[in-house]
Design a protein around this motif. Sequence first.
Motif, PDB file in Angstrom:
ATOM      1  N   SER A 149       0.808  -1.226   0.000  1.00 17.42           N
ATOM      2  CA  SER A 149       0.000   0.000   0.000  1.00 17.42           C
ATOM      3  C   SER A 149       0.837   1.270   0.000  1.00 17.42           C
ATOM      4  O   SER A 149       0.374   2.322  -0.447  1.00 17.42           O
ATOM      5  CB  SER A 149      -0.921   0.018   1.229  1.00 17.42           C
ATOM      6  N   GLY A 150       2.060   1.192   0.522  1.00 14.63           N
ATOM      7  CA  GLY A 150       2.861   2.398   0.690  1.00 14.63           C
ATOM      8  C   GLY A 150       2.522   3.164   1.950  1.00 14.63           C
ATOM      9  O   GLY A 150       3.111   4.213   2.219  1.00 14.63           O
ATOM     10  N   GLY A 151       1.543   2.653   2.747  1.00 12.71           N
ATOM     11  CA  GLY A 151       1.174   3.294   4.007  1.00 12.71           C
ATOM     12  C   GLY A 151       0.323   4.548   3.786  1.00 12.71           C
ATOM     13  O   GLY A 151      -0.136   4.812   2.688  1.00 12.71           O
ATOM     14  N   PRO A 152       0.097   5.335   4.827  1.00 13.45           N
ATOM     15  CA  PRO A 152       0.664   5.136   6.155  1.00 13.45           C
ATOM     16  C   PRO A 152      -0.054   4.046   6.961  1.00 13.45           C
ATOM     17  O   PRO A 152       0.512   3.500   7.881  1.00 13.45           O
ATOM     18  CB  PRO A 152       0.495   6.497   6.814  1.00 13.45           C
ATOM     19  N   ARG A 182      10.118   1.280  10.622  1.00 14.26           N
ATOM     20  CA  ARG A 182       8.901   1.409   9.811  1.00 14.26           C
ATOM     21  C   ARG A 182       7.679   0.931  10.590  1.00 14.26           C
ATOM     22  O   ARG A 182       6.612   1.565  10.531  1.00 14.26           O
ATOM     23  CB  ARG A 182       9.046   0.615   8.507  1.00 14.26           C
ATOM     24  N   LEU A 183       7.822  -0.165  11.323  1.00 16.91           N
ATOM     25  CA  LEU A 183       6.701  -0.678  12.100  1.00 16.91           C
ATOM     26  C   LEU A 183       6.427   0.205  13.310  1.00 16.91           C
ATOM     27  O   LEU A 183       5.274   0.372  13.712  1.00 16.91           O
ATOM     28  CB  LEU A 183       6.966  -2.116  12.534  1.00 16.91           C
ATOM     29  N   ARG A 184       7.468   0.784  13.881  1.00 17.96           N
ATOM     30  CA  ARG A 184       7.282   1.740  14.972  1.00 17.96           C
ATOM     31  C   ARG A 184       6.501   2.960  14.484  1.00 17.96           C
ATOM     32  O   ARG A 184       5.629   3.476  15.192  1.00 17.96           O
ATOM     33  CB  ARG A 184       8.644   2.153  15.538  1.00 17.96           C
ATOM     34  N   ALA A 185       6.797   3.422  13.274  1.00 16.33           N
ATOM     35  CA  ALA A 185       6.079   4.568  12.722  1.00 16.33           C
ATOM     36  C   ALA A 185       4.595   4.242  12.563  1.00 16.33           C
ATOM     37  O   ALA A 185       3.726   5.085  12.855  1.00 16.33           O
ATOM     38  CB  ALA A 185       6.676   4.983  11.387  1.00 16.33           C
ATOM     39  N   TYR A 186       4.298   3.009  12.126  1.00 18.37           N
ATOM     40  CA  TYR A 186       2.895   2.609  11.993  1.00 18.37           C
ATOM     41  C   TYR A 186       2.232   2.541  13.370  1.00 18.37           C
ATOM     42  O   TYR A 186       1.117   3.043  13.566  1.00 18.37           O
ATOM     43  CB  TYR A 186       2.779   1.262  11.286  1.00 18.37           C
ATOM     44  N   ALA A 187       2.912   1.934  14.331  1.00 18.51           N
ATOM     45  CA  ALA A 187       2.355   1.831  15.676  1.00 18.51           C
ATOM     46  C   ALA A 187       2.115   3.215  16.273  1.00 18.51           C
ATOM     47  O   ALA A 187       1.073   3.456  16.908  1.00 18.51           O
ATOM     48  CB  ALA A 187       3.294   1.021  16.567  1.00 18.51           C
TER      49      ALA A 187
END
Length: 217
Positions: A149-152, A182-187
Motif C-alpha cells: 500500500s505504501g502506508g501510512p 517502519r513498524l514503529r512509525a505505523y504503531a
Amino acid sequence: MAKATLTISSKNYSSWSLRGWLLARFAGLDFDEVIVGPDDASARAEILLLSSSILVPCLRHDGATIWDTLAIGEYLNETSPEAGLLPADRIQRAHCRSISGEIHSGFTTLRASLPVNLKGHFPGFKVWTRAQADIDRIWAIWRDCLDISGGPFLFGQRGMADAMYAPVVTRFVTYDVKLEPRLRAYADLIMAMPEMQQWIEAAKAEPEEIEELEVEY
C-alpha cells in the motif's frame, strides 16, 4: 430512526470492545455506548481470555443486532461504504479480510501472554518463544501490507484492518516490544489517532475492578 448503540466492556482490558468501537468511529456512525461491567459473564469471559464466544461488542442499528467484530466491520462497510473500511480493489479487499480473519481467530499465545492493559507498562518484559512467533507473524503481515500500500495505514487509508490490529499495537506499547523503524512509525500512527487517544484517556479513568488481571509481571 433510533440512535445506534454499541455495547462494550472494559476500555482498559477489552481488545474486542476497542475493535468494535474503532470500527464504528471510523465509519462515522452516531452511536451511544452501553457499558457492561466486569460482573457480566460474557464480558468477564472475554477480558479474562476464558472464552472465544462472546457477546461484546454488540452493535444495534436500524433493526440489526451484530455481536461479532468482523460482522460489525462488514455491516458498517455496507451501511457506510464512503468510509472505506474495506479497500475498493478486489484483491486488496480479499487481503484485508484475510488478515482481519487471522487476528480474529488466531494469535492465542500472544493474547494469553500479553493481555491488553492500557494502564500498565512493563519495561523489559520477557516474551515467551511461542508468543514471539505470534509477534513475528504480525510483523510480517504489517510489512507486507505497508510494502503493497505504501502506508501510512495497512491499506493506505485507515480501515478495518487497522481497527483489528490496534489492540496489538497497545500490547506492544504496554509490554515494551521493540519495533523496527517502519513498524514503529505505523504503531505510533495508530496510537496518535484522536479516537485512540480518547479511548486510552477513558481507559485510564476506569476503576480497578478486575482483580484477576492485577498481577505483577
